[in-house]
Design a protein around this motif. Structure first.
Motif, PDB file in Angstrom:
ATOM      1  N   TRP A  10       0.838  -1.203   0.000  1.00 48.49           N
ATOM      2  CA  TRP A  10       0.000   0.000   0.000  1.00 48.49           C
ATOM      3  C   TRP A  10       0.875   1.255   0.000  1.00 48.49           C
ATOM      4  CZ3 TRP A  10      -5.410   1.004   0.408  1.00 48.49           C
ATOM      5  CH2 TRP A  10      -6.224  -0.126   0.339  1.00 48.49           C
ATOM      6  N   LEU A  11       1.942   1.237   0.807  1.00 47.65           N
ATOM      7  CA  LEU A  11       2.835   2.389   0.885  1.00 47.65           C
ATOM      8  C   LEU A  11       3.513   2.638  -0.459  1.00 47.65           C
ATOM      9  CD1 LEU A  11       4.386   4.574   2.442  1.00 47.65           C
ATOM     10  CD2 LEU A  11       6.036   2.801   3.107  1.00 47.65           C
ATOM     11  N   HIS A  12       4.051   1.590  -1.077  1.00 46.28           N
ATOM     12  CA  HIS A  12       4.746   1.746  -2.351  1.00 46.28           C
ATOM     13  C   HIS A  12       3.788   2.224  -3.448  1.00 46.28           C
ATOM     14  CE1 HIS A  12       8.297   0.226  -0.578  1.00 46.28           C
ATOM     15  NE2 HIS A  12       7.988  -1.059  -0.609  1.00 46.28           N
ATOM     16  N   LEU A  13       2.574   1.680  -3.470  1.00 46.20           N
ATOM     17  CA  LEU A  13       1.589   2.140  -4.447  1.00 46.20           C
ATOM     18  C   LEU A  13       1.213   3.593  -4.195  1.00 46.20           C
ATOM     19  CD1 LEU A  13      -0.749  -0.995  -4.652  1.00 46.20           C
ATOM     20  CD2 LEU A  13       0.631  -0.067  -6.514  1.00 46.20           C
ATOM     21  N   GLY A  14       1.127   3.974  -2.920  1.00 42.60           N
ATOM     22  CA  GLY A  14       0.813   5.362  -2.593  1.00 42.60           C
ATOM     23  C   GLY A  14       1.890   6.321  -3.065  1.00 42.60           C
ATOM     24  N   VAL A  15       3.150   5.942  -2.897  1.00 42.56           N
ATOM     25  CA  VAL A  15       4.256   6.787  -3.354  1.00 42.56           C
ATOM     26  C   VAL A  15       4.204   6.954  -4.869  1.00 42.56           C
ATOM     27  CG1 VAL A  15       6.766   6.941  -3.567  1.00 42.56           C
ATOM     28  CG2 VAL A  15       5.749   6.222  -1.409  1.00 42.56           C
ATOM     29  N   THR A  16       3.992   5.847  -5.597  1.00 45.25           N
ATOM     30  CA  THR A  16       3.924   5.950  -7.058  1.00 45.25           C
ATOM     31  C   THR A  16       2.709   6.751  -7.503  1.00 45.25           C
ATOM     32  OG1 THR A  16       2.764   3.812  -7.209  1.00 45.25           O
ATOM     33  CG2 THR A  16       5.157   3.781  -7.431  1.00 45.25           C
ATOM     34  N   GLY A  17       1.616   6.667  -6.757  1.00 46.61           N
ATOM     35  CA  GLY A  17       0.436   7.452  -7.097  1.00 46.61           C
ATOM     36  C   GLY A  17       0.689   8.941  -6.982  1.00 46.61           C
ATOM     37  N   VAL A  18       1.372   9.338  -5.907  1.00 48.71           N
ATOM     38  CA  VAL A  18       1.700  10.759  -5.728  1.00 48.71           C
ATOM     39  C   VAL A  18       2.628  11.237  -6.841  1.00 48.71           C
ATOM     40  CG1 VAL A  18       2.873  12.402  -4.221  1.00 48.71           C
ATOM     41  CG2 VAL A  18       1.308  10.719  -3.239  1.00 48.71           C
ATOM     42  N   ALA A  56      -4.500  -1.695  -7.744  1.00 41.25           N
ATOM     43  CA  ALA A  56      -3.279  -0.879  -7.697  1.00 41.25           C
ATOM     44  C   ALA A  56      -3.570   0.559  -8.102  1.00 41.25           C
ATOM     45  CB  ALA A  56      -2.221  -1.490  -8.614  1.00 41.25           C
ATOM     46  N   ASN A  57      -4.324   0.736  -9.181  1.00 43.24           N
ATOM     47  CA  ASN A  57      -4.658   2.081  -9.632  1.00 43.24           C
ATOM     48  C   ASN A  57      -5.531   2.814  -8.625  1.00 43.24           C
ATOM     49  OD1 ASN A  57      -3.820   3.359 -12.199  1.00 43.24           O
ATOM     50  ND2 ASN A  57      -4.326   1.378 -13.058  1.00 43.24           N
ATOM     51  N   CYS A  58      -6.443   2.100  -8.009  1.00 42.90           N
ATOM     52  CA  CYS A  58      -7.331   2.743  -7.025  1.00 42.90           C
ATOM     53  C   CYS A  58      -6.516   3.284  -5.850  1.00 42.90           C
ATOM     54  CB  CYS A  58      -8.382   1.744  -6.539  1.00 42.90           C
ATOM     55  SG  CYS A  58      -9.722   2.512  -5.601  1.00 42.90           S
ATOM     56  N   VAL A  59      -5.569   2.496  -5.359  1.00 40.83           N
ATOM     57  CA  VAL A  59      -4.719   2.957  -4.261  1.00 40.83           C
ATOM     58  C   VAL A  59      -3.884   4.157  -4.707  1.00 40.83           C
ATOM     59  CG1 VAL A  59      -2.828   2.330  -2.718  1.00 40.83           C
ATOM     60  CG2 VAL A  59      -4.634   0.671  -3.202  1.00 40.83           C
ATOM     61  N   GLN A  60      -3.324   4.095  -5.912  1.00 41.63           N
ATOM     62  CA  GLN A  60      -2.527   5.209  -6.417  1.00 41.63           C
ATOM     63  C   GLN A  60      -3.352   6.484  -6.529  1.00 41.63           C
ATOM     64  OE1 GLN A  60      -0.966   3.565 -10.099  1.00 41.63           O
ATOM     65  NE2 GLN A  60       0.975   3.059  -9.143  1.00 41.63           N
ATOM     66  N   LEU A  61      -4.568   6.360  -7.012  1.00 40.22           N
ATOM     67  CA  LEU A  61      -5.416   7.535  -7.192  1.00 40.22           C
ATOM     68  C   LEU A  61      -5.853   8.131  -5.858  1.00 40.22           C
ATOM     69  CD1 LEU A  61      -7.503   6.177 -10.181  1.00 40.22           C
ATOM     70  CD2 LEU A  61      -6.068   8.223 -10.232  1.00 40.22           C
ATOM     71  N   LEU A  62      -6.113   7.284  -4.870  1.00 43.30           N
ATOM     72  CA  LEU A  62      -6.470   7.800  -3.548  1.00 43.30           C
ATOM     73  C   LEU A  62      -5.306   8.577  -2.939  1.00 43.30           C
ATOM     74  CD1 LEU A  62      -8.434   4.731  -2.104  1.00 43.30           C
ATOM     75  CD2 LEU A  62      -9.381   6.954  -2.757  1.00 43.30           C
ATOM     76  N   ALA A  63      -4.086   8.074  -3.145  1.00 43.92           N
ATOM     77  CA  ALA A  63      -2.910   8.798  -2.655  1.00 43.92           C
ATOM     78  C   ALA A  63      -2.741  10.120  -3.396  1.00 43.92           C
ATOM     79  CB  ALA A  63      -1.659   7.933  -2.828  1.00 43.92           C
ATOM     80  N   ALA A  64      -2.966  10.107  -4.714  1.00 49.96           N
ATOM     81  CA  ALA A  64      -2.872  11.338  -5.497  1.00 49.96           C
ATOM     82  C   ALA A  64      -3.933  12.343  -5.060  1.00 49.96           C
ATOM     83  CB  ALA A  64      -3.024  11.020  -6.984  1.00 49.96           C
ATOM     84  N   LEU A  65      -5.141  11.864  -4.761  1.00 48.60           N
ATOM     85  CA  LEU A  65      -6.210  12.734  -4.284  1.00 48.60           C
ATOM     86  C   LEU A  65      -5.837  13.359  -2.939  1.00 48.60           C
ATOM     87  CD1 LEU A  65      -9.093  13.873  -4.436  1.00 48.60           C
ATOM     88  CD2 LEU A  65      -9.902  11.734  -3.400  1.00 48.60           C
ATOM     89  N   ALA A  66      -5.275  12.545  -2.038  1.00 45.57           N
ATOM     90  CA  ALA A  66      -4.886  13.056  -0.723  1.00 45.57           C
ATOM     91  C   ALA A  66      -3.811  14.127  -0.843  1.00 45.57           C
ATOM     92  CB  ALA A  66      -4.381  11.902   0.149  1.00 45.57           C
ATOM     93  N   ALA A  67      -2.926  13.991  -1.840  1.00 44.72           N
ATOM     94  CA  ALA A  67      -1.865  14.980  -2.023  1.00 44.72           C
ATOM     95  C   ALA A  67      -2.359  16.241  -2.725  1.00 44.72           C
ATOM     96  CB  ALA A  67      -0.717  14.363  -2.824  1.00 44.72           C
TER      97      ALA A  67
END
Length: 310
Positions: A74-82, A191-202
């Motif tokens: 989750w952390l790695h996907l979040g970093v790539t999403g941001v 994977a994309n959903c997690v990335q997009l949620l991280a991008a939204l949070a940023a």
């Protein structure tokens, strides 16, 4: 017989993925042309990320797709999403909104294949970029320069908008390398959903701040609705999913070389949709870019298969 046919269809789909990705990714500049005059860049992207994450979440629930199982994933996907969503798209849209010419923005971001190759070459002999690949990268960059040359005088370059474009370049380069190194294969939808949620949070806090600046005005228009629908349904659900799969399946230098094809393809779309001229320099640039990418892709040896976990 059916097994052979099924394998052939699978191979055909894999070969078509880079072509489809370039075509989809190239429409991003067309979408910006329609949506940018009617919405603030970060506000548009925050809404896009939220709607896209919702679409993926509904798809995941309907198909009963598994979510990543470990916190590190989750952390790695979040970093790539941001990096791949918030940093790259936010940098490009802000740069253009702040007056940077589309040609110069495309040229700055188009340095990604060279930046990636330089990084990979410094990681040891296992990641060494061959002379043939360097020739392809140089040829592709020359073609890119020819394609955008006539647009380099459009817009005013300042440290703020150029800085935003450089941020976009660094973000997509770092995101591609980070995903290749740290993200384990998992379902592309979750994977994309997690990335997009991280991008939204940023992006969302920045969009709130943007609302109180001169960039923050919304003007509802049919072109804005069209741009948002295309961004969510085609660019994010389609293009971002293909980018994730391409990074997982291919060498970083090989994947990023495809980015050279985006400005030439965008030029063709602008010619078809907006009647923008295609001069001899642009046409020559199209050929040089295509040849350069072909050299990089053909020189990339297939990665050895990883042993199955026991």
């Amino acid at each position: 017989m059916s097994g052979a046919a099924s394998a052939g269809e699978h191979d055909a789909l894999l070969r078509a993925m880079p072509v489809v990705f370039v075509l989809i990714w190239s429409t991003g500049f067309v979408v910006a042309r329609y949506g940018m005059p009617h919405a603030p860049p970060l506000g548009f992207l925050a809404l896009r990320f939220g709607l896209s994450a919702l679409c993926f979440a509904l798809w995941i629930a309907w198909a009963r797709v598994a979510w990543p199982t470990s916190r590190s994933q989750w952390l790695h996907l979040g970093v790539t999403g941001v990096l791949l969503h918030a940093g790259y798209l936010g940098g490009v849209w802000l740069a253009v909104k702040l007056g940077l010419g589309a040609g110069l923005a495309a040229l700055i971001v188009g340095l990604q294949p060279v930046l990636t190759a330089m990084w990979m070459s410094g990681q040891g002999s296992a990641h060494r970029v061959s002379a043939r690949q360097w020739a392809g990268l140089a040829l592709g960059l020359a073609g890119l320069l020819l394609v955008v040359w006539h647009k380099l005088g459009v817009g005013e370059a300042a440290w703020v908008n150029v800085g935003c474009a450089v941020l976009a370049l660094l973000s997509i380069t770092a995101g591609t390398l980070y995903q290749k190194r740290w993200v384990q294969p998992c379902d592309v939808r979750s994977a994309n959903c997690v990335q997009l949620l991280a991008a939204l949070a940023a992006t969302l806090p920045l969009a709130v701040v943007e609302a109180f600046t001169p960039l923050g005005g919304w003007r509802w228009h049919p072109e804005l609705a069209w741009a948002m629908a295309w961004s969510v349904l085609v660019l994010t659900l389609g293009g971002s999913s293909l980018l994730y799969l391409l990074i997982q399946r291919g060498a970083a230098t090989k994947v990023t070389s495809l980015m050279y094809l985006v400005p030439p393809c965008t030029a063709l779309l602008a010619w078809l949709l907006f009647g923008e001229s295609l001069g001899p320099g642009v046409l020559l640039g199209l050929v040089l870019t295509a040849v350069g990418v072909a050299l990089v892709v053909r020189a990339s040896a297939p990665a050895p298969a990883k042993p199955a976990a026991g």
